[in-house]
Each structure stands twice: as C-alpha cells, then as structure tokens.
Write a protein that holds these residues in place. Structure first.
Motif, PDB file in Angstrom:
ATOM      1  N   LEU A  71       0.800  -1.234   0.000  1.00 32.05           N
ATOM      2  CA  LEU A  71       0.000   0.000   0.000  1.00 32.05           C
ATOM      3  C   LEU A  71       0.831   1.281   0.000  1.00 32.05           C
ATOM      4  CD1 LEU A  71      -2.863   1.027  -0.120  1.00 32.05           C
ATOM      5  CD2 LEU A  71      -2.943   0.982   2.370  1.00 32.05           C
ATOM      6  N   PRO A  72       1.908   1.399   0.779  1.00 29.22           N
ATOM      7  CA  PRO A  72       2.682   2.641   0.700  1.00 29.22           C
ATOM      8  C   PRO A  72       3.230   2.915  -0.707  1.00 29.22           C
ATOM      9  CG  PRO A  72       3.337   1.381   2.627  1.00 29.22           C
ATOM     10  CD  PRO A  72       2.417   0.520   1.835  1.00 29.22           C
ATOM     11  N   PHE A  73       3.625   1.862  -1.392  1.00 32.07           N
ATOM     12  CA  PHE A  73       4.179   2.034  -2.733  1.00 32.07           C
ATOM     13  C   PHE A  73       3.085   2.336  -3.757  1.00 32.07           C
ATOM     14  CE2 PHE A  73       6.797  -1.035  -0.384  1.00 32.07           C
ATOM     15  CZ  PHE A  73       7.928  -0.254  -0.223  1.00 32.07           C
ATOM     16  N   THR A  74       1.938   1.710  -3.597  1.00 35.74           N
ATOM     17  CA  THR A  74       0.847   1.986  -4.530  1.00 35.74           C
ATOM     18  C   THR A  74       0.280   3.379  -4.316  1.00 35.74           C
ATOM     19  OG1 THR A  74      -0.763   0.917  -3.073  1.00 35.74           O
ATOM     20  CG2 THR A  74       0.203  -0.441  -4.810  1.00 35.74           C
ATOM     21  N   LEU A  75       0.308   3.867  -3.090  1.00 34.67           N
ATOM     22  CA  LEU A  75      -0.124   5.247  -2.839  1.00 34.67           C
ATOM     23  C   LEU A  75       0.826   6.236  -3.496  1.00 34.67           C
ATOM     24  CD1 LEU A  75      -1.263   5.064   0.892  1.00 34.67           C
ATOM     25  CD2 LEU A  75      -2.711   5.397  -1.111  1.00 34.67           C
ATOM     26  N   LEU A  76       2.131   5.944  -3.445  1.00 35.59           N
ATOM     27  CA  LEU A  76       3.110   6.801  -4.112  1.00 35.59           C
ATOM     28  C   LEU A  76       2.917   6.777  -5.637  1.00 35.59           C
ATOM     29  CD1 LEU A  76       6.351   6.053  -2.072  1.00 35.59           C
ATOM     30  CD2 LEU A  76       5.050   8.189  -2.125  1.00 35.59           C
ATOM     31  N   GLY A  77       2.584   5.610  -6.172  1.00 30.99           N
ATOM     32  CA  GLY A  77       2.371   5.471  -7.609  1.00 30.99           C
ATOM     33  C   GLY A  77       0.969   5.836  -8.052  1.00 30.99           C
ATOM     34  N   LYS A  78       0.112   6.149  -7.099  1.00 31.10           N
ATOM     35  CA  LYS A  78      -1.285   6.531  -7.363  1.00 31.10           C
ATOM     36  C   LYS A  78      -2.057   5.458  -8.150  1.00 31.10           C
ATOM     37  CE  LYS A  78      -0.745  11.492  -7.127  1.00 31.10           C
ATOM     38  NZ  LYS A  78       0.470  11.943  -6.809  1.00 31.10           N
ATOM     39  N   ASN A  79      -1.796   4.197  -7.838  1.00 32.44           N
ATOM     40  CA  ASN A  79      -2.538   3.116  -8.472  1.00 32.44           C
ATOM     41  C   ASN A  79      -3.106   2.145  -7.439  1.00 32.44           C
ATOM     42  OD1 ASN A  79      -0.071   2.028  -7.754  1.00 32.44           O
ATOM     43  ND2 ASN A  79       0.077   0.735  -9.566  1.00 32.44           N
ATOM     44  N   GLU A  80      -3.531   2.684  -6.298  1.00 35.36           N
ATOM     45  CA  GLU A  80      -4.079   1.833  -5.238  1.00 35.36           C
ATOM     46  C   GLU A  80      -5.389   1.177  -5.647  1.00 35.36           C
ATOM     47  OE1 GLU A  80      -5.355   6.042  -4.430  1.00 35.36           O
ATOM     48  OE2 GLU A  80      -3.428   5.122  -4.745  1.00 35.36           O
ATOM     49  N   ASP A  81      -6.186   1.845  -6.504  1.00 32.71           N
ATOM     50  CA  ASP A  81      -7.451   1.250  -6.955  1.00 32.71           C
ATOM     51  C   ASP A  81      -7.202   0.015  -7.826  1.00 32.71           C
ATOM     52  OD1 ASP A  81      -8.934   3.154  -5.623  1.00 32.71           O
ATOM     53  OD2 ASP A  81      -9.017   4.492  -7.360  1.00 32.71           O
TER      54      ASP A  81
END
Length: 111
Positions: A71-81
C-alpha cells in the motif's frame, strides 16, 4: 535435511494426483454444461465447493496481505485502486459472489 523434504514432496505429489483425478470430472462437467443449457452440473458444483472456493478464499487472504504490504508504494504510484481490484476485489468476487459451479463466463451471462 532429507527427512524434512519427504513430507513436502509427499504432500505435493498427493495434491497433484488429486487434481489429476479431477480432470475427467471437469471435462464431464463441461460436457454436461453444454447439454443442460450452459448451467453447471452437480459435479461442477461439488468441485467448486470442495476445491475452488477454499483456494479463492486463500487467494483473497493472501491478496489482502500483499495489498496491505504494498500500500505505501501503490499510494506513491497513485494506483491503489488497480492494486485493490486485482489483489483483493477480483478473488473476493470469485469466492463470494459467483454462482456455485459457474465459470466466469457463465456468471457474466447470469447478470
């Protein structure tokens, strides 16, 4: 070290033999689906209940853990969805919302 490998190898062999024994059942279930108007038969429902649903529940749990860790990495990449869709939502839908014994194509036709 050799003794520790024996149960793992024996378990892997037993699982592969079980799946190999079920392949004729899957072929028969597919044939029955075509005959009965594209509805799953009893063999497909049994195999789905005994094998597929527990595996998909495990995939949902593992996917949730992987999603939480990443999750921290996907939040940085803006692809959490996207990550949530692939890792959590898709296995959860297959586990809890798909009709018993249905393939994804059959389930899409029911909707």
């Amino acid at each position: 070290m050799k003794r520790a490998k024996r149960p793992v190898v024996a378990s892997a062999l037993a699982i592969s033999m079980a799946f190999g024994a079920l392949s004729p059942l899957a072929a028969q279930a597919r044939q029955m689906d075509d005959i009965e108007g594209n509805r799953p038969g009893e063999i497909a429902m049994i195999a789905d209940t005994v094998l597929v649903r527990p595996l998909m529940l495990g995939a949902t749990i593992v996917g949730t853990a992987v999603y939480t860790v990443s999750l921290p990495f996907t939040l940085l990449g803006k692809n959490e969805d996207e990550a949530a869709e692939v890792l959590v939502k898709t296995p959860a839908r297959s586990t809890f919302l798909r009709c018993l014994g249905c393939t994804p194509a059959q389930n899409a036709m029911d909707r």
